[in-house]
Design an enzyme around this catalytic site. Structure first.
Site, PDB file in Angstrom:
ATOM      1  N   CYS A  85     -13.376   8.113   7.100  1.00  0.00           N
ATOM      2  CA  CYS A  85     -13.794   9.479   7.405  1.00  0.00           C
ATOM      3  C   CYS A  85     -15.293   9.624   7.626  1.00  0.00           C
ATOM      4  O   CYS A  85     -16.024  10.161   6.785  1.00  0.00           O
ATOM      5  CB  CYS A  85     -13.350  10.458   6.324  1.00  0.00           C
ATOM      6  SG  CYS A  85     -13.563  12.140   6.896  1.00  0.00           S
ATOM      7  N   GLY A 118       0.821  -1.215   0.000  1.00  0.00           N
ATOM      8  CA  GLY A 118       0.000   0.000   0.000  1.00  0.00           C
ATOM      9  C   GLY A 118       0.848   1.254   0.000  1.00  0.00           C
ATOM     10  O   GLY A 118       1.715   1.443   0.856  1.00  0.00           O
ATOM     11  N   GLY A 119       0.597   2.120  -0.988  1.00  0.00           N
ATOM     12  CA  GLY A 119       1.298   3.409  -1.081  1.00  0.00           C
ATOM     13  C   GLY A 119       0.340   4.556  -0.803  1.00  0.00           C
ATOM     14  O   GLY A 119       0.476   5.642  -1.349  1.00  0.00           O
ATOM     15  N   GLY A 120      -0.628   4.316   0.056  1.00  0.00           N
ATOM     16  CA  GLY A 120      -1.534   5.377   0.491  1.00  0.00           C
ATOM     17  C   GLY A 120      -0.981   6.061   1.731  1.00  0.00           C
ATOM     18  O   GLY A 120       0.229   6.015   1.994  1.00  0.00           O
ATOM     19  N   ALA A 149      -1.192   5.410   5.011  1.00  0.00           N
ATOM     20  CA  ALA A 149      -0.546   4.552   6.011  1.00  0.00           C
ATOM     21  C   ALA A 149       0.762   3.974   5.472  1.00  0.00           C
ATOM     22  O   ALA A 149       1.802   4.033   6.136  1.00  0.00           O
ATOM     23  CB  ALA A 149      -1.492   3.434   6.441  1.00  0.00           C
ATOM     24  N   CYS A 175     -11.507  14.002  13.422  1.00  0.00           N
ATOM     25  CA  CYS A 175     -12.337  14.338  12.285  1.00  0.00           C
ATOM     26  C   CYS A 175     -12.607  15.839  12.317  1.00  0.00           C
ATOM     27  O   CYS A 175     -13.385  16.296  13.141  1.00  0.00           O
ATOM     28  CB  CYS A 175     -13.644  13.552  12.405  1.00  0.00           C
ATOM     29  SG  CYS A 175     -14.719  13.829  11.015  1.00  0.00           S
TER      30      CYS A 175
END
Ligand code: UQ1
Length: 444
Positions: free
Chosen positions: A196, A41-43, A45, A378
């Site tokens: 979100c 994952g390259g998002g 996180a 949030c």
């Protein structure tokens, strides 16, 4: 950029083959696809964890690998700002190849399968990649097909149906809100876990503020306004944390917005929205003129169908250490994890340093520390110029950074500038590079 990188790799392989031909030595088998740490994952996180690991100084060239098939890295928290007409979506993305530090190995490929017993993953091109430690952070699938008729309605440029949860349509949301002059506007929030959890209503608060400022909606006398607004949510309340939910429920009433609680959008048919009700009650149908829909979300199949998943399909990690419950060299953070907290970029500011520290401890044979308390946040836009900064930990207990300076139970002007200007800036310049610790500030 991806093509350039691939070309580079090919050239290296070609010259190696050339050398071997001269020396007439049999080629070695994929010895390079072996890493100390593989991050799936390259998002938010994956990038934050990889770069924090690199910045410890304990890893050399290609010790850490990132696996992600995407071309772009997005700042998703900004898509609400796009929907509100405050940002251009193109400014909130960067090519992944540009963001990944050259000291990291980047596989621009999809994961095919996990084999945690063998300490390897298989890429969808068939290559096997070995690891000592694995971080699983591919995010969750925002699946528009979970609502019948939604993909078609979103794709139709003339429909007043949009969602800020997708890059393709976050700007359509802004156009629809600006073009809308009269009729029923419905904003939805699905039943089940989403990323979100405040965003479905942020866009509604901004839209109602816009229509109020342009004379199309009157908070004091909504029934005489050309526009009616409804919030249809799969949940029984406005927000999962009682302290902030009370403020938001009061705001809903103040603005004359209809609350349709435990109404879960399942189908769009022309100008009709169809909602499921709990306990087998009859479905409810509502006519709409403008619809902001939020798809259901869930784990990707390659995670859900793996040995790493819990019953719900998320990566089954300890909620305080972020270590996998069965495989001690597997870790997770962010949306794909089983961590029972709200899925946000702010949560990752707290999760990433704990994951990194525990992985290093574990590699050194030390005990891991149970230090994640579920912190998440949030920043809820309630109007143009104000944000309610909800910050809380496990159990929905407030954990507020600015509680001594501001009443965080009320929308504040200062937090608006945090959300609109500071967070996007600090994210792109520091967080993805492993240098932002959220409420703890900059890292070294
Ligand atoms: C945060 O660090 C962050 O990262 C850039 C956000 O962006 C998405 C946030 O929304 C929040 C709330 C934080 C937390 C940081 C502070 C200073 C409250």
């Amino acid at each position: 950029m991806a093509t350039l990188l691939r070309t580079g790799a090919c050239q290296k392989a070609a010259s190696a083959a050339h050398t071997r031909a001269f020396a007439s030595v049999a080629p070695a088998v994929s010895s390079s696809r072996s890493h100390k740490v593989v991050v799936v994952g390259g998002g938010t996180a994956g990038m934050t964890v990889s770069h924090q690991l690199l910045r410890t100084g304990k890893f050399s060239q290609d010790d850490i690998a990132i696996v992600d098939p995407a071309e772009w890295h997005h700042y998703q928290p900004g898509w609400t700002l796009v929907g509100g007409g405050l940002k251009n979506k193109e400014d909130l993305r960067q090519p992944l190849t540009k963001l990944v530090d050259p000291k990291l190995k980047f596989y621009n490929e999809q994961v095919g399968a996990f084999a945690p017993e063998e300490n390897l993953i298989t890429l969808s091109n068939g290559d096997k990649v070995n690891y000592e430690q694995l971080v699983v952070a591919p995010g969750i699938n925002v699946d528009t097909s979970t609502i019948k008729g939604l993909p078609e309605a979103l794709a139709d440029p003339k429909s007043l149906v949009s969602t800020i949860f997708k890059y393709d349509t976050c700007d359509k949301a802004s156009r629809n809100i600006k073009d809308f002059k009269k009729g029923n506007a419905i904003f939805t929030h699905p039943a089940g876990a989403i990323k979100c959890a405040g965003a479905p209503q942020k866009i509604m608060w901004l839209a109602s503020d816009h229509w109020q400022r342009t004379g199309l909606y009157n908070y004091q006398d909504p029934s005489s306004s050309p526009i009616n607004i409804s919030f249809a949510t799969g949940l029984p309340v406005m927000f999962g944390v009682p302290k902030y939910s009370a403020t938001l429920e009061a705001l809903r009433k103040e603005r004359g917005i209809e609350g349709l609680f435990q109404h879960d959008l399942i189908e769009i048919n022309g100008d009709t929205a169809i909602f499921a009700r709990p306990d087998g009650a009859d479905k409810v149908t509502k006519k709409f003129d403008l619809l902001h829909a939020v798809p259901k979300m869930g784990p990707y199949a390659f995670v859900k169908n793996s040995a790493l998943a819990d019953q719900a399909g998320y990566v089954d990690v300890d909620q305080a250490t972020l270590q996998h419950k069965k495989f001690a060299n597997v870790w997770s953070a962010g949306d794909a994890s089983s961590l029972p907290t709200s899925k946000t970029a702010a949560a990752i500011t707290a999760q990433a340093p704990i994951l990194v520290s525990n992985m290093l401890r574990s590699m050194n044979g030390q005990e891991v520390e149970a230090s994640y308390d579920g912190y998440t946040s949030c920043p809820l836009l309630t109007e143009y110029g104000k944000v309610l900064l909800a910050e809380f930990k496990y159990g929905g207990v407030p954990k507020e950074t600015f509680g001594k300076l501001f009443d965080q139970g009320a929308p504040q002007r200062a937090f608006y500038y945090l959300k609109k200007d500071f967070f996007p800036w600090v994210y792109q310049n520091y967080m993805v590079k492993g240098r932002w610790g959220g409420p703890k500030g900059f890292i070294r």
